[in-house]
Design an enzyme around this catalytic site. Structure first.
Site, PDB file in Angstrom:
ATOM      1  N   ARG A  84       0.813  -1.227   0.000  1.00 12.19           N
ATOM      2  CA  ARG A  84       0.000   0.000   0.000  1.00 12.19           C
ATOM      3  C   ARG A  84       0.848   1.280   0.000  1.00 12.19           C
ATOM      4  NH1 ARG A  84      -3.022  -3.707  -0.706  1.00 12.19           N
ATOM      5  NH2 ARG A  84      -4.962  -4.136   0.423  1.00 12.19           N
ATOM      6  N   SER A 138     -10.600   0.859   3.151  1.00 12.23           N
ATOM      7  CA  SER A 138      -9.913   0.520   4.408  1.00 12.23           C
ATOM      8  C   SER A 138      -9.278   1.784   4.973  1.00 12.23           C
ATOM      9  CB  SER A 138      -8.812  -0.503   4.162  1.00 12.23           C
ATOM     10  OG  SER A 138      -9.360  -1.639   3.555  1.00 12.23           O
ATOM     11  N   GLU A 162      -4.353   4.308   6.174  1.00 11.55           N
ATOM     12  CA  GLU A 162      -4.015   4.078   4.764  1.00 11.55           C
ATOM     13  C   GLU A 162      -4.536   5.265   3.934  1.00 11.55           C
ATOM     14  OE1 GLU A 162      -4.923   0.118   3.027  1.00 11.55           O
ATOM     15  OE2 GLU A 162      -5.976   1.236   1.469  1.00 11.55           O
TER      16      GLU A 162
HETATM   17  P1  FAD Z   1      -7.753   9.848  -4.943  1.00 18.25           P
HETATM   18  O1  FAD Z   1      -8.504   9.476  -3.746  1.00 18.25           O
HETATM   19  O2  FAD Z   1      -8.348  10.889  -5.846  1.00 18.25           O
HETATM   20  O3  FAD Z   1      -6.275  10.170  -4.623  1.00 18.25           O
HETATM   21  C1  FAD Z   1      -5.526   9.344  -3.776  1.00 18.25           C
HETATM   22  C2  FAD Z   1      -4.099   9.912  -3.668  1.00 18.25           C
HETATM   23  O4  FAD Z   1      -3.486   9.834  -4.946  1.00 18.25           O
HETATM   24  C3  FAD Z   1      -4.056  11.388  -3.280  1.00 18.25           C
HETATM   25  O5  FAD Z   1      -2.877  11.608  -2.549  1.00 18.25           O
HETATM   26  C4  FAD Z   1      -3.984  12.104  -4.624  1.00 18.25           C
HETATM   27  O6  FAD Z   1      -3.372  13.365  -4.523  1.00 18.25           O
HETATM   28  C5  FAD Z   1      -3.141  11.140  -5.435  1.00 18.25           C
HETATM   29  N1  FAD Z   1      -3.447  11.114  -6.866  1.00 18.25           N
HETATM   30  C6  FAD Z   1      -4.622  10.764  -7.464  1.00 18.25           C
HETATM   31  N2  FAD Z   1      -4.493  10.780  -8.796  1.00 18.25           N
HETATM   32  C7  FAD Z   1      -3.215  11.162  -9.049  1.00 18.25           C
HETATM   33  C8  FAD Z   1      -2.465  11.403 -10.255  1.00 18.25           C
HETATM   34  N3  FAD Z   1      -2.990  11.248 -11.472  1.00 18.25           N
HETATM   35  N4  FAD Z   1      -1.177  11.800 -10.134  1.00 18.25           N
HETATM   36  C9  FAD Z   1      -0.610  11.986  -8.905  1.00 18.25           C
HETATM   37  N5  FAD Z   1      -1.274  11.798  -7.749  1.00 18.25           N
HETATM   38  C10 FAD Z   1      -2.552  11.378  -7.825  1.00 18.25           C
HETATM   39  N6  FAD Z   1      -7.700   0.454  -2.333  1.00 18.25           N
HETATM   40  C11 FAD Z   1      -6.988  -0.693  -2.496  1.00 18.25           C
HETATM   41  O7  FAD Z   1      -5.755  -0.657  -2.592  1.00 18.25           O
HETATM   42  N7  FAD Z   1      -7.603  -1.903  -2.544  1.00 18.25           N
HETATM   43  C12 FAD Z   1      -8.943  -2.034  -2.448  1.00 18.25           C
HETATM   44  O8  FAD Z   1      -9.457  -3.143  -2.500  1.00 18.25           O
HETATM   45  C13 FAD Z   1      -9.732  -0.852  -2.250  1.00 18.25           C
HETATM   46  N8  FAD Z   1     -11.063  -0.918  -2.080  1.00 18.25           N
HETATM   47  C14 FAD Z   1     -11.793   0.220  -1.854  1.00 18.25           C
HETATM   48  C15 FAD Z   1     -13.181   0.121  -1.670  1.00 18.25           C
HETATM   49  C16 FAD Z   1     -13.941   1.259  -1.445  1.00 18.25           C
HETATM   50  C17 FAD Z   1     -15.420   1.134  -1.226  1.00 18.25           C
HETATM   51  C18 FAD Z   1     -13.316   2.526  -1.438  1.00 18.25           C
HETATM   52  C19 FAD Z   1     -14.118   3.769  -1.233  1.00 18.25           C
HETATM   53  C20 FAD Z   1     -11.940   2.646  -1.607  1.00 18.25           C
HETATM   54  C21 FAD Z   1     -11.164   1.485  -1.829  1.00 18.25           C
HETATM   55  N9  FAD Z   1      -9.769   1.550  -2.005  1.00 18.25           N
HETATM   56  C22 FAD Z   1      -9.046   0.388  -2.207  1.00 18.25           C
HETATM   57  C23 FAD Z   1      -9.072   2.850  -1.958  1.00 18.25           C
HETATM   58  C24 FAD Z   1      -9.079   3.587  -3.327  1.00 18.25           C
HETATM   59  O9  FAD Z   1     -10.118   3.139  -4.136  1.00 18.25           O
HETATM   60  C25 FAD Z   1      -7.761   3.415  -4.077  1.00 18.25           C
HETATM   61  O10 FAD Z   1      -6.681   3.855  -3.304  1.00 18.25           O
HETATM   62  C26 FAD Z   1      -7.760   4.170  -5.417  1.00 18.25           C
HETATM   63  O11 FAD Z   1      -6.589   3.882  -6.140  1.00 18.25           O
HETATM   64  C27 FAD Z   1      -7.872   5.686  -5.249  1.00 18.25           C
HETATM   65  O12 FAD Z   1      -8.082   6.243  -6.525  1.00 18.25           O
HETATM   66  P2  FAD Z   1      -8.627   7.707  -6.695  1.00 18.25           P
HETATM   67  O13 FAD Z   1      -8.515   8.064  -8.131  1.00 18.25           O
HETATM   68  O14 FAD Z   1      -9.969   7.827  -6.088  1.00 18.25           O
HETATM   69  O15 FAD Z   1      -7.548   8.501  -5.858  1.00 18.25           O
HETATM   70  P1  NAP Z   2     -10.943 -10.367   4.298  1.00 17.70           P
HETATM   71  O1  NAP Z   2     -10.974 -11.322   3.165  1.00 17.70           O
HETATM   72  O2  NAP Z   2     -12.042 -10.361   5.297  1.00 17.70           O
HETATM   73  O3  NAP Z   2      -9.572 -10.512   5.066  1.00 17.70           O
HETATM   74  C1  NAP Z   2      -9.229  -9.652   6.152  1.00 17.70           C
HETATM   75  C2  NAP Z   2      -7.760  -9.312   6.029  1.00 17.70           C
HETATM   76  O4  NAP Z   2      -7.005 -10.504   6.109  1.00 17.70           O
HETATM   77  C3  NAP Z   2      -7.483  -8.669   4.696  1.00 17.70           C
HETATM   78  O5  NAP Z   2      -7.201  -7.338   4.951  1.00 17.70           O
HETATM   79  C4  NAP Z   2      -6.340  -9.451   4.091  1.00 17.70           C
HETATM   80  O6  NAP Z   2      -5.149  -8.693   3.964  1.00 17.70           O
HETATM   81  C5  NAP Z   2      -6.060 -10.574   5.059  1.00 17.70           C
HETATM   82  N1  NAP Z   2      -6.185 -11.885   4.373  1.00 17.70           N
HETATM   83  C6  NAP Z   2      -7.318 -12.607   4.153  1.00 17.70           C
HETATM   84  N2  NAP Z   2      -7.015 -13.769   3.519  1.00 17.70           N
HETATM   85  C7  NAP Z   2      -5.677 -13.764   3.343  1.00 17.70           C
HETATM   86  C8  NAP Z   2      -4.766 -14.678   2.734  1.00 17.70           C
HETATM   87  N3  NAP Z   2      -5.185 -15.842   2.208  1.00 17.70           N
HETATM   88  N4  NAP Z   2      -3.465 -14.349   2.707  1.00 17.70           N
HETATM   89  C9  NAP Z   2      -3.028 -13.184   3.225  1.00 17.70           C
HETATM   90  N5  NAP Z   2      -3.847 -12.275   3.814  1.00 17.70           N
HETATM   91  C10 NAP Z   2      -5.148 -12.558   3.867  1.00 17.70           C
HETATM   92  O7  NAP Z   2     -10.789  -8.878   3.715  1.00 17.70           O
HETATM   93  P2  NAP Z   2     -11.860  -7.924   3.059  1.00 17.70           P
HETATM   94  O8  NAP Z   2     -12.018  -6.751   3.896  1.00 17.70           O
HETATM   95  O9  NAP Z   2     -13.081  -8.689   2.641  1.00 17.70           O
HETATM   96  O10 NAP Z   2     -11.075  -7.465   1.751  1.00 17.70           O
HETATM   97  C11 NAP Z   2     -10.793  -8.382   0.728  1.00 17.70           C
HETATM   98  C12 NAP Z   2      -9.616  -7.862  -0.076  1.00 17.70           C
HETATM   99  O11 NAP Z   2      -9.949  -6.594  -0.641  1.00 17.70           O
HETATM  100  C13 NAP Z   2      -8.364  -7.639   0.774  1.00 17.70           C
HETATM  101  O12 NAP Z   2      -7.243  -7.981   0.026  1.00 17.70           O
HETATM  102  C14 NAP Z   2      -8.384  -6.164   1.067  1.00 17.70           C
HETATM  103  O13 NAP Z   2      -7.091  -5.618   1.205  1.00 17.70           O
HETATM  104  C15 NAP Z   2      -9.061  -5.599  -0.175  1.00 17.70           C
HETATM  105  N6  NAP Z   2      -9.791  -4.365   0.188  1.00 17.70           N
HETATM  106  C16 NAP Z   2      -9.058  -3.233   0.316  1.00 17.70           C
HETATM  107  C17 NAP Z   2      -9.675  -2.035   0.635  1.00 17.70           C
HETATM  108  C18 NAP Z   2      -8.860  -0.772   0.710  1.00 17.70           C
HETATM  109  O14 NAP Z   2      -9.436   0.290   0.773  1.00 17.70           O
HETATM  110  N7  NAP Z   2      -7.558  -0.861   0.724  1.00 17.70           N
HETATM  111  C19 NAP Z   2     -11.039  -1.989   0.857  1.00 17.70           C
HETATM  112  C20 NAP Z   2     -11.753  -3.178   0.756  1.00 17.70           C
HETATM  113  C21 NAP Z   2     -11.124  -4.369   0.424  1.00 17.70           C
HETATM  114  P3  NAP Z   2      -4.803  -7.718   2.734  1.00 17.70           P
HETATM  115  O15 NAP Z   2      -5.659  -6.523   2.951  1.00 17.70           O
HETATM  116  O16 NAP Z   2      -3.357  -7.430   2.939  1.00 17.70           O
HETATM  117  O17 NAP Z   2      -5.101  -8.438   1.465  1.00 17.70           O
END
Ligand code: FAD
Ligand code: NAP
Length: 341
Positions: free
Chosen positions: A167, A240, A336
């Protein structure tokens, strides 16, 4: 032609639905727009904030006293370098991430299918090296093109240059706020096997691994996410809120002794991942509210805006959670989400 707006409500540009006014805001639709606004700002010298889909940010109710650039530059193309086994695909930064993933799985290409239904833009995907279900964008990202916000110079970053980690990347650390990403290229495979080691995904697909197609994984991930995650349209959120902490062997053994039901994942390098959502639930916060901010009932890692939540309410909730988890587990959670005060 760019249209520079003043005093724009940033809550309309974030999925948390929180954020005060931007002094200036401009939407860029092509690279010429981008150069034009960089030139405009040479004299103005406003600090700059780039927004894609606003799905990973929490902005103060005081807003942003500078220039917000909303990246809306779109396009997807298959580039040279493709062969019988793989394809190089480039997407412009303002392209909707999920739209892009859908395009690749419809073509039958492997690599991004586990990253389906993540909100936001392609341009933000390298910032925190988006990841889900055991896959990260760094696994298939080959190049990131970006423009220096001060000097206007274009730079191409190789995968290695991006210093991707869990991340995070160079764009979230040393180069935070310095570049605007304009396009990202990925190497995707024409033949591969599904990666479905995450329990919920395996259960949902329930098919022989050899016949699973990228679009099956895409569909399964989308369905799981729709069931479990809050839709930002109804409950503002930024996914998250915290990162999952990683602890060393010694700390892990202490936790194992203290908690019979400890949830953890062995990372194979002596470190163990402890799911932050599980700790927040154990600390009693799952489904709880503080003012109009709350902890999502189906996944305690997500903080939500139940309607009209303020920036300070979310920060107060965040701080309470950090304190309680620290008291119970001796682990300090790190956000995050990008917080702009
Ligand atoms: P923004 O929120 O608009 O920006 C995020 C950051 O990036 C800010 O610092 C911004 O300044 C910078 N930025 C944006 N665009 C640019 C650009 N073109 N150049 C330089 N800087 C830039 N994230 C995960 O990793 N895994 C997930 O599974 C996941 N699930 C999500 C589920 C939900 C319901 C929500 C709401 C969010 C989730 N996220 C997840 C977080 C998010 O979707 C990601 O981080 C996504 O990449 C953000 O994209 P954005 O365009 O909305 O970025
Ligand atoms: P989940 O499956 O309920 O699992 C909870 C946590 O345990 C996750 O965060 C995941 O870590 C870890 N995990 C589960 N199974 C694993 C495996 N086999 N090996 C290693 N780590 C494991 O999680 P969830 O909330 O439903 O999300 C599912 C996936 O979507 C996850 O990968 C999560 O990161 C991603 N997600 C991300 C965001 C975001 O905003 N970043 C939001 C929603 C969902 P990891 O997170 O490191 O994978």
């Amino acid at each position: 032609m760019i249209n520079i707006l003043e005093k724009v409500d940033l809550s309309l540009y974030t999925t948390f639905k929180i954020g005060g006014p931007a002094k200036y805001l401009v939407e860029v639709n092509d690279i010429l727009d981008l150069f034009q606004i960089i030139d405009w700002n040479k004299k103005k010298k406003e600090k700059v904030l780039v927004i894609g889909g606003g799905s990973n940010m929490l902005i103060s109710d005081d807003g942003f006293s500078g220039l917000v650039i909303v990246n809306n530059i779109k396009g997807i193309e298959e580039t040279i370098g493709s062969n019988d086994n793989e394809v190089i695909i480039t997407a412009k930064a303002g392209e909707d991430w999920d739209n892009f993933v859908k395009y690749t799985v419809e073509k039958g290409y492997w690599g991004l299918e586990n990253l389906s239904y993540i909100p936001g833009t392609v341009g933000a995907s390298p910032i925190q090296n988006i990841g889900a279900y055991g896959v990260e964008m760094k696994d298939s990202c080959v190049l990131v093109k970006a423009i220096n916000i001060d000097t206007r110079e274009e730079k191409t970053f190789s995968n290695k240059d991006c210093l991707f980690s869990y991340r995070s990347s160079i764009f979230k650390k040393e180069l935070a706020g310095k570049y605007i990403i304009t396009e990202v290229s990925f190497r995707l495979l024409k033949k591969s096997k599904a990666r479905i080691e995450y329990g919920a995904l395996k259960e949902k697909i329930n098919k022989d691994i050899d016949i699973i197609k990228p679009r099956d994984v895409y569909k399964a991930v989308k369905e799981i996410r729709q069931e479990k995650l809050p839709e930002p349209e109804k409950f503002g959120n930024a996914g998250s809120f915290f990162k999952n902490p990683e602890v060393n062997k010694e700390k892990f053994e202490q936790l194992e002794e203290k908690f019979d039901d400890l949830k953890s994942y062995d990372l194979g390098n002596g470190m163990h991942k402890i799911p932050a959502g599980w700790m927040i639930e154990k600390a009693g916060w799952k489904g709880k509210n503080l003012g109009s901010a709350g902890v999502w009932k189906n996944q305690a890692l997500i903080l939500v805006n139940n309607g009209g939540a303020s920036f300070s309410e979310v920060l107060e909730l965040m701080n309470n959670i950090i304190e309680d988890v620290d008291k119970m587990f001796g682990i300090k959670l790190n956000p995050e989400v990008n917080i702009f005060k």
